[in-house]
Write a protein that holds these residues in place. Structure first.
Motif, PDB file in Angstrom:
ATOM      1  N   LEU A  94       0.992  -1.195   0.136  1.00 48.28           N
ATOM      2  CA  LEU A  94       0.059  -0.270   0.218  1.00 48.28           C
ATOM      3  C   LEU A  94       0.788   1.378  -0.062  1.00 48.28           C
ATOM      4  O   LEU A  94       0.633   2.235  -0.391  1.00 48.28           O
ATOM      5  CB  LEU A  94      -1.057  -0.201   1.041  1.00 48.28           C
ATOM      6  N   THR A  95       2.028   1.262   0.788  1.00 43.91           N
ATOM      7  CA  THR A  95       3.334   2.543   0.654  1.00 43.91           C
ATOM      8  C   THR A  95       3.950   2.569  -0.378  1.00 43.91           C
ATOM      9  O   THR A  95       3.426   3.758  -1.274  1.00 43.91           O
ATOM     10  CB  THR A  95       3.728   1.934   2.273  1.00 43.91           C
ATOM     11  N   SER A 115       0.799   6.501  -6.684  1.00 43.62           N
ATOM     12  CA  SER A 115       0.050   7.286  -7.019  1.00 43.62           C
ATOM     13  C   SER A 115       0.201   8.836  -7.000  1.00 43.62           C
ATOM     14  O   SER A 115       0.022   9.260  -7.632  1.00 43.62           O
ATOM     15  CB  SER A 115      -1.372   7.085  -6.131  1.00 43.62           C
ATOM     16  N   LEU A 116       0.760   8.985  -6.189  1.00 39.65           N
ATOM     17  CA  LEU A 116       1.492  10.822  -6.176  1.00 39.65           C
ATOM     18  C   LEU A 116       2.646  10.799  -7.233  1.00 39.65           C
ATOM     19  O   LEU A 116       2.566  12.139  -7.890  1.00 39.65           O
ATOM     20  CB  LEU A 116       2.384  10.697  -4.778  1.00 39.65           C
ATOM     21  N   SER A 139      -4.926  10.753  -2.746  1.00 35.28           N
ATOM     22  CA  SER A 139      -4.671   9.403  -2.516  1.00 35.28           C
ATOM     23  C   SER A 139      -4.938   9.289  -1.254  1.00 35.28           C
ATOM     24  O   SER A 139      -5.200   7.652  -1.446  1.00 35.28           O
ATOM     25  CB  SER A 139      -2.527   9.240  -2.590  1.00 35.28           C
ATOM     26  N   LEU A 140      -5.225  10.481  -0.742  1.00 37.47           N
ATOM     27  CA  LEU A 140      -5.579   9.821   0.890  1.00 37.47           C
ATOM     28  C   LEU A 140      -6.911   9.478   0.741  1.00 37.47           C
ATOM     29  O   LEU A 140      -7.063   8.579   1.628  1.00 37.47           O
ATOM     30  CB  LEU A 140      -5.516  10.765   2.121  1.00 37.47           C
ATOM     31  N   ARG A 166      -2.470  14.988  -5.526  1.00 36.35           N
ATOM     32  CA  ARG A 166      -2.304  14.011  -5.696  1.00 36.35           C
ATOM     33  C   ARG A 166      -2.147  13.117  -4.096  1.00 36.35           C
ATOM     34  O   ARG A 166      -2.872  12.229  -3.868  1.00 36.35           O
ATOM     35  CB  ARG A 166      -0.644  13.520  -5.807  1.00 36.35           C
ATOM     36  N   VAL A 175      -6.688   2.719  -4.578  1.00 32.82           N
ATOM     37  CA  VAL A 175      -5.824   3.619  -4.876  1.00 32.82           C
ATOM     38  C   VAL A 175      -4.655   3.247  -5.912  1.00 32.82           C
ATOM     39  O   VAL A 175      -4.385   4.163  -7.224  1.00 32.82           O
ATOM     40  CB  VAL A 175      -3.632   3.288  -3.675  1.00 32.82           C
ATOM     41  N   ALA A 233      -7.927  -0.007   0.140  1.00 33.24           N
ATOM     42  CA  ALA A 233      -7.365   0.622   0.270  1.00 33.24           C
ATOM     43  C   ALA A 233      -6.162   0.555  -1.068  1.00 33.24           C
ATOM     44  O   ALA A 233      -6.465   1.668  -2.111  1.00 33.24           O
ATOM     45  CB  ALA A 233      -6.805   1.124   1.539  1.00 33.24           C
ATOM     46  N   VAL A 280      -7.467   5.641  -0.412  1.00 32.16           N
ATOM     47  CA  VAL A 280      -7.175   5.075   1.090  1.00 32.16           C
ATOM     48  C   VAL A 280      -8.592   5.048   1.363  1.00 32.16           C
ATOM     49  O   VAL A 280      -8.638   3.480   2.466  1.00 32.16           O
ATOM     50  CB  VAL A 280      -5.757   5.422   2.176  1.00 32.16           C
ATOM     51  N   PHE A 311       1.097   3.614  -2.875  1.00 31.40           N
ATOM     52  CA  PHE A 311       0.870   5.297  -2.327  1.00 31.40           C
ATOM     53  C   PHE A 311       1.606   6.072  -2.802  1.00 31.40           C
ATOM     54  O   PHE A 311       1.416   7.787  -3.740  1.00 31.40           O
ATOM     55  CB  PHE A 311       0.716   5.078  -1.157  1.00 31.40           C
TER      56      PHE A 311
END
Lengths: 274, 331
Positions: B16-17, B23-24, B60-61, B56, B289, B285, B64, B20
């Motif tokens: 997920l990290t 995604s940014l 993105s948050l 972003r 994402v 999440a 999640v 993430f």
């Protein structure tokens, strides 16, 4: 210490239990018997408070169940439903552990006692070696024992069993019945709905016979199990005799004399057999 | 916690990290990961920083939070209805929200886009409330709740179809984009509106794992184990309804996450809700994402709605999981 039913009315839509009054004495292994639709499962579910009462009271050890919190009743009465739901991805050990829920907080935190009771239940029902197996992968007989172990872990004075032997092979039927007998011998009061009169006569210390939503007779198998009773309740002519080894009553239909079949139907069946 | 869970949960956090950060990084303007890390922790000032912080990072948050919420809602609904096909959609949230949004925009064409989330939240909870109320008229059974849910859903869908056929293209194009489930143009204001509710409800849901374990055993067995089934079912369904409706209200109908994430999680870590809930939340999440980021990568500067991608990529993966694992379909 007994289950007292007073003027109970309850049931699904059309069918109602009608003014049932009975006392199920503590320490007995009581079998509820009667033909299909007579209300024996309904009565069991009503005692277990899984069906609402329309009228009357159920007292367990003197306490009115309608006024008790569900959790307090669950510390008194364990129930094995007729069709237990098998949750996906749950092991035998986890399932048996759920039996401790009435003794735990909202989060199911286990105490040392909980752990010991779970171990004892797994041993009592002889499924300790299956503890890591998924319940959904078990055979019918093993599965029934796992759910029985959950009832044992619940550690209640009363255990209600709804047709515990249905869908099992004859070997597993006796396995479950003998386990039931062991639990009874260990001091639990047991009420079981049984559809097999032979099982009831062999294992129960007390019979409650129902017909059309009413209580028809109560007493020990040897007292009340007669050809007349079976004909009046089930509409089937039978001979009743003692098992040569155990001495318990056995019921065997009289051949070709079933009064429930019309003359035409009986003849058609004979033609079919040719 | 089993060994599988000890491996699965940290792996999902790591995945997920990574997703993430990716995604940014991706979108109409590509930003290298090094700059992202720099921006997040050092605050350089330039165009990239603007894109990340203004666009972003919040979206993105939001992905999640809403992905996790939809997955948790799906776990609850599946546990209560004991049905593999159950998802927040079954309790009417998607159809109710969609109908409410289209009704709102066609009855009041001047309605500001900012009001759509509230309208959707109202529609979703109203539909779920109707379904619950109708099912509770008689002793409640999962089967009846599912059938009532399908019936109410169909009525809402018919209303949606009617409005779409009769309205002009111009009137409904904006709500239509919203309906396909997209994080486009979602910013800090959306995040700040929902995060307190979604994180609180998600935390509450995670705490109720043992109640879900017991409810999963069915009404009779749960009662026999001392559960006040009527009360707990109501509370749990209310939490599920709010989690899904609030999510739908900000990101639209991102279908399939509430259905898929719980199933994938159950295959990975088993059926105990203590591990199943956090696992499903992380997977939900991750799905949203990834869908959102992928939607920005495929044909920049255009974006493909996350809702379309979760269905497009999620469905084949879902079928793959079901076919390759020992799925327990029997009750």
């Amino acid at each position: 210490m007994s289950i007292e039913l007073t003027d109970i009315r309850a049931g699904y839509g059309g069918f109602m239990l009608d003014q049932v009054t009975a006392t199920i004495k503590a320490g007995e292994l009581t079998a509820l018997i009667g033909p299909n639709g007579c209300g024996k499962s309904t009565l069991l579910k009503t005692i277990a408070r899984q069906l609402p009462l329309s009228a009357g009271t159920v007292r367990i050890s003197g306490r009115d169940t309608a006024r008790e919190p569900t959790k307090a009743i669950a510390r008194q009465v364990a129930v094995l439903p007729q069709h237990p739901v098998v949750p996906p991805g749950i092991s035998v050990g986890q399932l048996v552990g759920y039996g401790r829920a009435p003794h735990q907080n909202l989060f199911g935190v286990r105490s040392r006692t909980d752990q010991e009771k779970i171990e004892a239940a797994l041993e009592a029902v002889a499924i300790a070696d299956l503890r890591d197996r998924m319940v959904s992968e078990l055979s019918g007989g093993q599965r029934q024992r796992a759910f029985l172990a959950m009832c044992v872990a619940q550690d209640t004075p009363y255990v209600l069993l709804d047709e515990p032997t249905s869908f099992l092979d004859i070997k597993y039927q006796y396995e479950v019945l003998e386990l039931t007998e062991t639990l009874h011998a260990a001091g639990k009061t047991i009420v079981a709905v049984l559809h097999d009169i032979g099982h009831a006569a062999r294992f129960a210390t007390n019979l409650v016979v129902m017909k059309d939503g009413r209580l028809y007779a109560t007493g020990t198998p040897n007292q009340i199990l007669t050809p007349e009773l079976v004909e009046q309740v089930y509409g089937l002519r039978t001979r009743v005799y003692a098992d040569p080894v155990t001495g318990s009553k056995m019921v065997s239909p009289v051949p070709n004399m079933q009064p429930s079949l019309g003359h035409e139907t009986a003849r058609t069946m004979c033609v079919g057999l040719d | 916690m089993t060994r599988r869970a000890r491996i699965t949960l940290p792996s999902l956090v790591l995945l997920l990290t990574l997703a993430f950060v990716w995604s940014l990084s991706v979108g109409a303007v590509k930003i290298p990961a090094s700059v992202i890390i720099n921006t997040l922790f050092d605050l350089d000032g330039d165009q990239q920083r603007f894109i990340i912080n203004r666009s972003r990072l919040p979206r993105s948050l939001l992905a999640v939070l809403t992905g996790g919420a939809m997955a948790l809602s799906g776990v609850i609904v599946q546990a209560l209805l004991r049905n593999a096909l159950a998802s927040p959609k079954i309790i009417g949230i998607n159809s109710g929200a969609a109908l409410a949004v289209l009704l709102g925009t066609s009855l009041a064409p001047d309605l500001a886009l900012a009001w759509l989330p509230l309208v959707a939240l109202l529609g979703g909870t109203l539909a779920a409330g109707t379904i619950y109320g109708l099912s509770a008229l008689r002793p409640m059974s999962p089967e009846r709740l599912i059938l009532v849910g399908i019936a109410v859903g169909l009525v809402c869908d018919a209303g949606v179809d009617f409005i779409m056929v009769t309205a002009s293209t111009f009137e409904i194009s904006a709500p239509l984009v919203w309906l396909t489930g997209s994080l486009w143009a979602r910013g800090w204001q959306h995040l700040s509106a929902v995060w307190p509710f979604l994180s609180l409800l998600s935390a509450l849901c995670l705490c109720l794992f043992f109640r879900l374990d017991l409810m999963r055993l069915g009404t009779s067995q749960a009662t026999a184990l001392g559960v006040n089934v009527r009360l707990e079912r109501f509370v749990l369904l209310a939490i599920a309804t709010l989690l899904a409706s609030i999510s739908v209200s900000v990101v639209g109908v991102i279908g399939f996450v509430g259905l898929m994430a719980p199933h994938i999680a159950r295959q990975l870590v088993g059926g105990r809700h203590g591990v199943l809930l956090p696992t499903a939340m992380l997977i939900g999440a991750l799905l949203v994402v990834l869908a959102d980021a992928t939607g920005r990568v495929l044909v920049p500067p255009l974006e493909i709605s996350a809702g379309i991608l979760t269905a497009l990529f999620g469905a084949p993966f879902f079928v793959f999981i079901l076919l390759t694992s020992r799925m327990e379909t029997r009750e």
